[in-house]
Design an enzyme around this catalytic site. Structure first.
Site, short mmCIF file in Angstrom:
data_model
loop_
_atom_site.label_atom_id
_atom_site.label_comp_id
_atom_site.label_asym_id
_atom_site.label_seq_id
_atom_site.Cartn_x
_atom_site.Cartn_y
_atom_site.Cartn_z
N CYS A 55 13.96 10.20 6.41
CA CYS A 55 14.13 9.98 8.11
C CYS A 55 15.04 10.11 8.73
O CYS A 55 15.46 10.14 10.17
CB CYS A 55 13.01 8.33 7.92
SG CYS A 55 14.09 7.36 6.74
N GLY A 64 7.16 4.46 8.58
CA GLY A 64 6.24 5.58 8.46
C GLY A 64 6.40 6.38 10.12
O GLY A 64 7.50 6.52 10.49
N SER A 65 5.29 7.11 10.68
CA SER A 65 5.74 7.83 12.11
C SER A 65 5.82 6.50 13.12
O SER A 65 5.17 5.66 12.68
CB SER A 65 3.94 8.24 12.01
OG SER A 65 3.08 8.00 11.72
N GLU A 117 4.13 6.98 16.06
CA GLU A 117 2.45 6.77 16.01
C GLU A 117 1.76 6.02 15.29
O GLU A 117 0.86 4.51 15.96
CB GLU A 117 2.14 8.02 15.56
CG GLU A 117 0.72 8.58 16.29
CD GLU A 117 -0.34 9.46 15.75
OE1 GLU A 117 0.64 10.54 15.35
OE2 GLU A 117 -1.56 9.51 15.36
N LYS A 155 0.92 -1.42 -0.22
CA LYS A 155 0.39 0.13 0.40
C LYS A 155 0.97 1.29 -0.16
O LYS A 155 1.34 1.77 0.81
CB LYS A 155 -1.05 0.31 0.98
CG LYS A 155 -1.80 1.39 0.97
CD LYS A 155 -3.09 2.27 3.04
CE LYS A 155 -2.00 2.32 2.70
NZ LYS A 155 -2.26 4.23 2.84
N GLU A 198 10.43 0.66 10.45
CA GLU A 198 11.49 1.93 9.94
C GLU A 198 10.21 3.58 10.55
O GLU A 198 9.47 3.66 10.33
CB GLU A 198 12.27 2.11 8.57
CG GLU A 198 13.33 2.46 8.42
CD GLU A 198 12.93 3.96 7.88
OE1 GLU A 198 12.68 4.67 8.78
OE2 GLU A 198 13.04 4.08 6.73
N GLU A 241 10.59 14.87 15.51
CA GLU A 241 10.99 14.44 14.20
C GLU A 241 10.00 16.04 13.69
O GLU A 241 8.64 15.51 13.11
CB GLU A 241 10.82 13.44 13.82
CG GLU A 241 10.65 13.45 12.22
CD GLU A 241 10.79 11.64 11.75
OE1 GLU A 241 9.87 10.98 11.88
OE2 GLU A 241 11.78 11.02 11.29
P1 NAP Z 1 2.24 7.91 8.31
O1 NAP Z 1 0.89 7.42 8.66
O2 NAP Z 1 2.73 7.46 9.41
O3 NAP Z 1 1.83 7.41 6.93
C1 NAP Z 1 2.66 6.70 6.39
C2 NAP Z 1 2.11 5.10 5.71
O4 NAP Z 1 1.33 4.31 6.89
C3 NAP Z 1 0.96 5.18 4.75
O5 NAP Z 1 0.68 4.77 3.56
C4 NAP Z 1 -0.32 5.87 5.88
O6 NAP Z 1 -1.20 5.36 5.07
C5 NAP Z 1 -0.33 4.31 6.72
N1 NAP Z 1 -0.55 3.96 8.05
C6 NAP Z 1 -1.71 5.51 8.54
N2 NAP Z 1 -2.17 4.89 9.22
C7 NAP Z 1 -2.41 3.84 9.11
C8 NAP Z 1 -3.09 2.90 10.28
N3 NAP Z 1 -4.00 3.23 11.49
N4 NAP Z 1 -2.36 1.38 9.31
C9 NAP Z 1 -2.18 0.76 8.44
N5 NAP Z 1 -1.41 2.16 8.09
C10 NAP Z 1 -1.59 3.38 8.48
O7 NAP Z 1 3.04 8.74 8.09
P2 NAP Z 1 2.34 10.46 7.58
O8 NAP Z 1 0.81 10.66 8.92
O9 NAP Z 1 2.01 10.00 6.35
O10 NAP Z 1 2.88 11.43 8.74
C11 NAP Z 1 3.17 11.88 9.48
C12 NAP Z 1 4.38 12.16 10.37
O11 NAP Z 1 4.99 10.39 10.40
C13 NAP Z 1 5.43 12.61 9.13
O12 NAP Z 1 5.09 14.36 9.73
C14 NAP Z 1 6.74 12.35 9.98
O13 NAP Z 1 7.37 12.60 10.63
C15 NAP Z 1 6.68 11.34 10.06
N6 NAP Z 1 6.97 10.30 8.64
C16 NAP Z 1 8.01 9.38 8.96
C17 NAP Z 1 8.90 8.76 8.05
C18 NAP Z 1 9.65 7.54 7.73
O14 NAP Z 1 10.21 7.89 6.42
N7 NAP Z 1 10.47 6.99 8.64
C19 NAP Z 1 8.22 9.46 6.21
C20 NAP Z 1 6.82 9.66 6.32
C21 NAP Z 1 6.11 10.41 7.74
P3 NAP Z 1 -2.37 6.92 4.38
O15 NAP Z 1 -1.16 7.44 3.86
O16 NAP Z 1 -2.85 6.54 3.56
O17 NAP Z 1 -2.34 7.65 5.75
#
Ligand code: NAP
Ligand code: MG
Length: 500
Positions: free
Chosen positions: A304, A248-249, A251, A195, A270, A401
């Site tokens: 990241c 991703g995050s 959270e 996804k 990661e 972050e």
């Molecule tokens: P995110 O919510 O953690 O998104 C990462 C992935 O997880 C996306 O494909 C997202 O889908 C999916 N996702 C979201 N909620 C989920 C759930 N309940 N169950 C399973 N998968 C789920 O990140 P974001 O909201 O886009 O970004 C927020 C913050 O995360 C950023 O500001 C940054 O600090 C951090 N981040 C870190 C990285 C990294 O490389 N470590 C990358 C991106 C963001 P959707 O896109 O459809 O929500």
């Protein structure tokens, strides 16, 4: 998409792809979401809609997991040798190379990356990670084991694919994240439900077409665009998924863990960082200044492993800060597809608001804004490269972050490496760090003291496919790339034979 709304800077192939339907890949077929729903995807450089994409949810995940299971258990995939999988992966890499301009343009349009950087840099690493990892498909060996039980035995291990894997990836480097995840899964003989992030589904879908063209059997790779709380959550919770890999995050990483507990699927995570860039007084500042600037302003700070905390010795602090601010002032910020752009927009309105929110809080907490600190323009989501001083450990800008082009600079006036390392390690994260010095002893000692998955010396971070990447502490579980990545996608089986 109406042809006249398509960005004229795109080539014909990217234009044709944008004008086509953007469906999900399930069991070798391109299909709409069962609900019939679609969602908009945007150009972050203008804020305008560029395409509509199938919005998959739990029902589509069920179908994709069934297709992946079938492909894992029957059909040509489980019968293929490692060498056949290697050849397919090289075919895919070759196709990506042939379509490099188109892929780079689509990525640049969808997430805002400067086109030239994508074309010459990141895309090459996507291709190379496939080629490098493909080589491991023929080297998935176990070992023979000496055992001490009295009698005649032969004991050995096999390394077998883990099964159906769910892969959930972010928007900051969409194609590279897809390649990092897919490569070890394919090399080991797993099947995949991938996804992409809601903000950036396009290149994963184009990659799906190339995967088909390369000749991977139906159902080996299934790609489901959709939202995290629906499609993503369904993948993480699905009893038919053997492993989930997430970037991703923190959270959402925690939500993935909870969801995975139902069938105790394997989990790799990661989760980002707050990585220190530590500059000693003997450092070559002609390298350290541009290196530190690249470490935080590359990809608009949406990395990241970004070097978001600068620790510079008091003897070089002012020169470092002035130098980095000078570099920031020279960066050409603009639309990713505009020739000459060096830094693109943030990926979305939400991300711009998040980064701006951190800066507002930082100002209330008393930071000094050396340069930047503001949005640029009103169209698109551009943020000026920013350097902050007067930052203190308890501030959110120092602890969390930000995922934007924001550097927090702090000075140290200490010769004791233990204390310097303690300050650099004073974070819940442990993804990366870098040390800038000419002294070999300092470099080695600091490399051992930094509690992070990757340490650079006189450089920050490496995308090379051979080096393992992942986090200590709350930056994650497991290592991607290198030989280590294969371990995330295989189970070790012990076979013990009584020889009578
Ligand atoms: P995110 O919510 O953690 O998104 C990462 C992935 O997880 C996306 O494909 C997202 O889908 C999916 N996702 C979201 N909620 C989920 C759930 N309940 N169950 C399973 N998968 C789920 O990140 P974001 O909201 O886009 O970004 C927020 C913050 O995360 C950023 O500001 C940054 O600090 C951090 N981040 C870190 C990285 C990294 O490389 N470590 C990358 C991106 C963001 P959707 O896109 O459809 O929500
Ligand atoms: Mg999210």
């Amino acid at each position: 998409m109406n042809a006249r709304d398509i960005d004229p800077r795109l080539g014909d192939a990217a234009k044709a792809f944008l004008a086509s339907k953007h469906l999900a890949l399930i069991g070798g077929q391109w299909v709409g979401a069962k609900s019939g729903k679609v969602f908009d995807t945007f150009d972050p450089g203008t804020g305008k809609v560029i395409a509509q994409v199938a919005e998959c949810d739990a029902a589509d995940v069920d179908a994709a997991v069934a297709a992946a299971r079938k492909a894992f258990e029957s059909g040509p995939w489980p019968k293929m040798s490692g060498s056949e999988r290697t050849k397919l992966m090289w075919k895919l890499a070759d196709l990506m190379e042939q379509h490099a301009d188109e892929l780079a343009q689509l990525e640049s349009l969808n997430c805002g990356k400067p086109l030239a950087q994508m074309r010459m840099g990141e895309l090459m690493f996507c291709i190379e990670v496939l080629r490098y990892t493909a080589g491991w498909a023929t080297k998935l060996n176990g070992e023979t084991i000496q055992i001490s039980t009295p009698g005649n035995f032969h004991a050995f291990t096999l390394r077998e694919p883990i099964g159906v894997v769910g892969q959930i990836i972010p928007w900051n480097s969409p194609l590279m994240m897809a390649a990092w995840k897919l490569a070890p899964a394919l090399a080991t003989g797993c099947t995949v439900v991938l996804k992409p992030a809601e903000q950036t589904p396009l290149t994963a879908l184009r990659l799906g077409q190339l995967i088909q063209e390369a000749g991977f059997p139906d159902g080996v790779v299934n790609i489901l665009p959709g939202f995290g709380p629906t499609a993503g959550a369904a993948i993480a919770a699905h009893p038919g998924v053997d492993k989930v890999a997430f970037t991703g995050s923190g959270e959402v990483g925690r939500l993935i863990l909870q969801a995975a507990s139902g069938n105790l699927k394997k989990v790799s995570l990661e989760l980002g960082g707050k990585s220190p860039v530590i500059v000693f007084p003997d450092a070559d500042l002609s390298l350290a200044v541009p290196g530190a600037a690249r470490a935080i302003f590359g990809n608009s700070g949406q990395v990241c492993a970004a070097g978001s905390r600068l620790y510079a010795h008091a003897k070089v602090f002012d020169r470092m800060v002035e130098g980095i601010a000078g570099e920031a002032g020279k960066i050409r910020v603009g639309h990713g597809l505009e020739a000459g752009t060096q830094m693109g927009p943030l990926v979305s309105k939400e991300q711009l608001e998040r980064v701006s929110g951190y800066l507002d809080q930082g100002r209330r907490d008393g930071v000094n804004v050396v340069t930047g600190g503001n949005r640029i323009g009103t169209e698109g989501y551009f943020m000026a490269p920013t350097v902050l001083t007067n930052t203190r450990q308890e501030m959110s800008v120092m602890r969390e972050e930000i995922f934007g082009p924001v550097l927090c600079a702090t000075r140290f006036d200490d010769e004791d490496l233990e204390r310097i390392a303690r300050e650099a390690n004073n974070t819940i994260y442990g993804l990366a760090g870098s040390v800038w010095t000419r002294d070999l002893g300092t470099a080695h000692k600091m490399a051992r003291r930094i509690r992070a998955g990757t340490v650079g010396v006189n450089m920050h971070g490496s995308l090379d496919p051979a080096v393992p990447f992942g986090g200590f502490k709350q930056s994650g579980w497991g290592r991607e790339k290198g030989r280590e990545a294969l371990e995330l996608y295989t189970e070790v089986k012990t076979v013990v034979m009584s020889l009578g």
